[in-house]
Design an enzyme around this catalytic site. Structure first.
Site, mmCIF file in Angstrom:
data_model
loop_
_atom_site.group_PDB
_atom_site.id
_atom_site.type_symbol
_atom_site.label_atom_id
_atom_site.label_comp_id
_atom_site.label_asym_id
_atom_site.label_seq_id
_atom_site.Cartn_x
_atom_site.Cartn_y
_atom_site.Cartn_z
ATOM 1 C CB THR A 24 9.892 -3.392 0.358
ATOM 2 O OG1 THR A 24 11.086 -2.962 1.000
ATOM 3 C CG2 THR A 24 9.064 -2.175 -0.015
ATOM 4 N NE ARG A 32 4.753 9.545 -2.336
ATOM 5 C CZ ARG A 32 3.981 9.152 -1.329
ATOM 6 N NH1 ARG A 32 4.398 8.222 -0.509
ATOM 7 N NH2 ARG A 32 2.795 9.686 -1.143
ATOM 8 C CD GLN A 100 5.507 7.806 7.235
ATOM 9 O OE1 GLN A 100 5.019 8.549 6.412
ATOM 10 N NE2 GLN A 100 6.795 7.538 7.251
ATOM 11 C CB ILE A 102 -1.834 0.366 7.476
ATOM 12 C CG1 ILE A 102 -1.608 -0.056 6.011
ATOM 13 C CG2 ILE A 102 -1.923 1.897 7.566
ATOM 14 C CD1 ILE A 102 -2.778 0.291 5.088
ATOM 15 C CG HIS A 118 -0.592 6.804 8.200
ATOM 16 N ND1 HIS A 118 0.420 6.856 7.277
ATOM 17 C CD2 HIS A 118 -0.727 8.064 8.668
ATOM 18 C CE1 HIS A 118 0.875 8.099 7.190
ATOM 19 N NE2 HIS A 118 0.211 8.845 8.039
ATOM 20 C CB CYS A 126 -20.041 -1.725 12.616
ATOM 21 S SG CYS A 126 -21.671 -1.167 12.086
ATOM 22 C CB THR A 188 9.627 6.939 5.465
ATOM 23 O OG1 THR A 188 8.684 7.971 5.130
ATOM 24 C CG2 THR A 188 10.681 7.509 6.384
HETATM 25 P P1 NAD Z 1 6.864 5.514 0.368
HETATM 26 O O1 NAD Z 1 6.457 4.406 -0.549
HETATM 27 O O2 NAD Z 1 6.466 6.881 0.021
HETATM 28 O O3 NAD Z 1 8.460 5.507 0.498
HETATM 29 C C1 NAD Z 1 9.181 4.347 0.767
HETATM 30 C C2 NAD Z 1 10.660 4.698 0.756
HETATM 31 O O4 NAD Z 1 11.409 3.569 1.205
HETATM 32 C C3 NAD Z 1 11.177 5.054 -0.643
HETATM 33 O O5 NAD Z 1 12.094 6.122 -0.536
HETATM 34 C C4 NAD Z 1 11.894 3.744 -1.075
HETATM 35 O O6 NAD Z 1 12.929 3.991 -1.982
HETATM 36 C C5 NAD Z 1 12.404 3.249 0.252
HETATM 37 N N1 NAD Z 1 12.564 1.792 0.318
HETATM 38 C C6 NAD Z 1 11.745 0.829 -0.191
HETATM 39 N N2 NAD Z 1 12.171 -0.403 0.156
HETATM 40 C C7 NAD Z 1 13.301 -0.215 0.891
HETATM 41 C C8 NAD Z 1 14.206 -1.103 1.519
HETATM 42 N N3 NAD Z 1 14.032 -2.443 1.510
HETATM 43 N N4 NAD Z 1 15.269 -0.550 2.176
HETATM 44 C C9 NAD Z 1 15.469 0.800 2.218
HETATM 45 N N5 NAD Z 1 14.629 1.682 1.633
HETATM 46 C C10 NAD Z 1 13.554 1.184 0.994
HETATM 47 O O7 NAD Z 1 6.392 5.083 1.810
HETATM 48 P P2 NAD Z 1 5.994 5.996 3.062
HETATM 49 O O8 NAD Z 1 6.972 7.096 3.202
HETATM 50 O O9 NAD Z 1 5.780 5.060 4.198
HETATM 51 O O10 NAD Z 1 4.588 6.630 2.665
HETATM 52 C C11 NAD Z 1 3.594 5.808 2.073
HETATM 53 C C12 NAD Z 1 2.240 5.805 2.756
HETATM 54 O O11 NAD Z 1 1.552 4.656 2.295
HETATM 55 C C13 NAD Z 1 2.288 5.641 4.240
HETATM 56 O O12 NAD Z 1 1.488 6.617 4.767
HETATM 57 C C14 NAD Z 1 1.716 4.256 4.554
HETATM 58 O O13 NAD Z 1 0.592 4.378 5.419
HETATM 59 C C15 NAD Z 1 1.189 3.734 3.265
HETATM 60 N N6 NAD Z 1 1.704 2.395 2.905
HETATM 61 C C16 NAD Z 1 1.858 1.444 3.858
HETATM 62 C C17 NAD Z 1 2.350 0.206 3.538
HETATM 63 C C18 NAD Z 1 2.516 -0.826 4.625
HETATM 64 O O14 NAD Z 1 1.778 -0.796 5.604
HETATM 65 N N7 NAD Z 1 3.481 -1.740 4.527
HETATM 66 C C19 NAD Z 1 2.711 -0.101 2.209
HETATM 67 C C20 NAD Z 1 2.527 0.916 1.236
HETATM 68 C C21 NAD Z 1 2.028 2.156 1.608
HETATM 69 ZN ZN ZN Z 2 -23.002 -2.726 13.203
#
Ligand code: NAD
Ligand code: ZN
Length: 241
Positions: A24, A32, A100, A102, A118, A126, A188
């Site tokens: 983030t 979430r 997790q 991507i 993931h 393709c 996460t």
């Molecule tokens: P999630 O969004 O479910 O949870 C993120 C958690 O991190 C939350 O509890 C949030 O409060 C906390 N958080 C957010 N920013 C923070 C910070 N700066 N410092 C500390 N905590 C922080 O994410 P998840 O558990 O990874 O699951 C989401 C799914 O979506 C994954 O499977 C992933 O593949 C995908 N996803 C990936 C990306 C990416 O690649 N950057 C972005 C969004 C979703």
């Molecule tokens: Zn092809």
């Protein structure tokens, strides 16, 4: 903070298990968290539905519209958490980053021991002839991307809801988690399975949780740090590498 520094100084085999909260601070919204994609409305559909395998096959045009708008962040750069993990790997302490995410930011920072549970937006293939395409190629296409060689649909190598993650990536991640002495779980919500359960393989000394809100791993943790993961990891005193 001092306890985290001590744990890392003493740690010999550290594994980092991260999620969207790690990125983030690089400008990529999580799902979430406070400003996550789950707080927005997409008509009747949730991001989980739009990123599902069945939605991909039934409505590829709408899938790619959502995917291009919300999952692709080609301008994003690694933040202080990614750089700290790069240093820890170079120091020989970090045995793996299990992510997790991507977005490919751990690899962009230079880490090699990365388990992308993931998949990654940087790889696309393709579905008919299996030719590989990178993110840059995808960004120069519109709508449903088609293979220039055979006309097949090009699918991101990203694990959609309803699809199983890659067996060998999971095996590698679980092996590192079960062999490490320090596991750092950060940014996460631990809501996505089977990834979230991988931390059950940990039997080491120190379980550290870094998150800006409560997680279900807190009760098992030897240290819980509530705050910004990029700031906390960035504040570690690590030698330049
Ligand atoms: P999630 O969004 O479910 O949870 C993120 C958690 O991190 C939350 O509890 C949030 O409060 C906390 N958080 C957010 N920013 C923070 C910070 N700066 N410092 C500390 N905590 C922080 O994410 P998840 O558990 O990874 O699951 C989401 C799914 O979506 C994954 O499977 C992933 O593949 C995908 N996803 C990936 C990306 C990416 O690649 N950057 C972005 C969004 C979703
Ligand atoms: Zn092809």
């Amino acid at each position: 903070m001092r306890s985290l520094q001590e744990i890392i100084d003493k740690g010999r085999r550290i594994v980092f298990f991260g999620g969207a909260g790690v990125s983030t601070a690089s400008g990529i919204p999580d799902f979430r968290g406070e400003n996550g994609l789950y707080r927005q409305k997409y008509g009747e559909l949730t991001p989980e539905m739009m990123l599902s395998a069945s939605f991909f096959y039934l409505h590829p045009d709408r899938f790619f519209e959502f995917y291009r708008e919300h999952m692709l962040h080609p301008e994003a750069k690694p933040n202080a958490a990614h750089w700290a993990l790069y240093k820890l790997e170079r120091m020989g302490k970090l045995r793996g980053v299990v992510t997790q995410n991507i977005d490919g930011l751990h690899r962009m920072a230079g880490n090699r021991l990365v388990y992308e549970l993931h998949g990654s937006v940087h790889e696309n293939y393709c579905m008919d002839c299996n030719r590989q395409y990178d993110l840059n190629w995808l960004l120069h296409t519109e709508g449903v991307p088609r293979c220039p060689k055979c006309g097949g649909v090009v699918k991101p190598y990203v694990v959609l809801y309803g699809e199983a993650p890659d067996k060998y990536t999971c095996m590698g991640a679980c092996r590192e988690i079960s062999n490490c002495d320090v596991l750092i779980v950060a940014g996460t919500s631990l809501a996505v399975e089977p990834a979230a359960s991988f931390i059950d393989y940990f039997h080491g000394r120190e379980l550290v949780v870094i998150n800006n809100e409560e997680t279900k791993a807190d009760e098992r943790a030897t240290l819980t740090l509530r705050g910004d993961v990029s700031q906390i990891m960035g504040d570690l005193n690590l030698p330049e590498v």
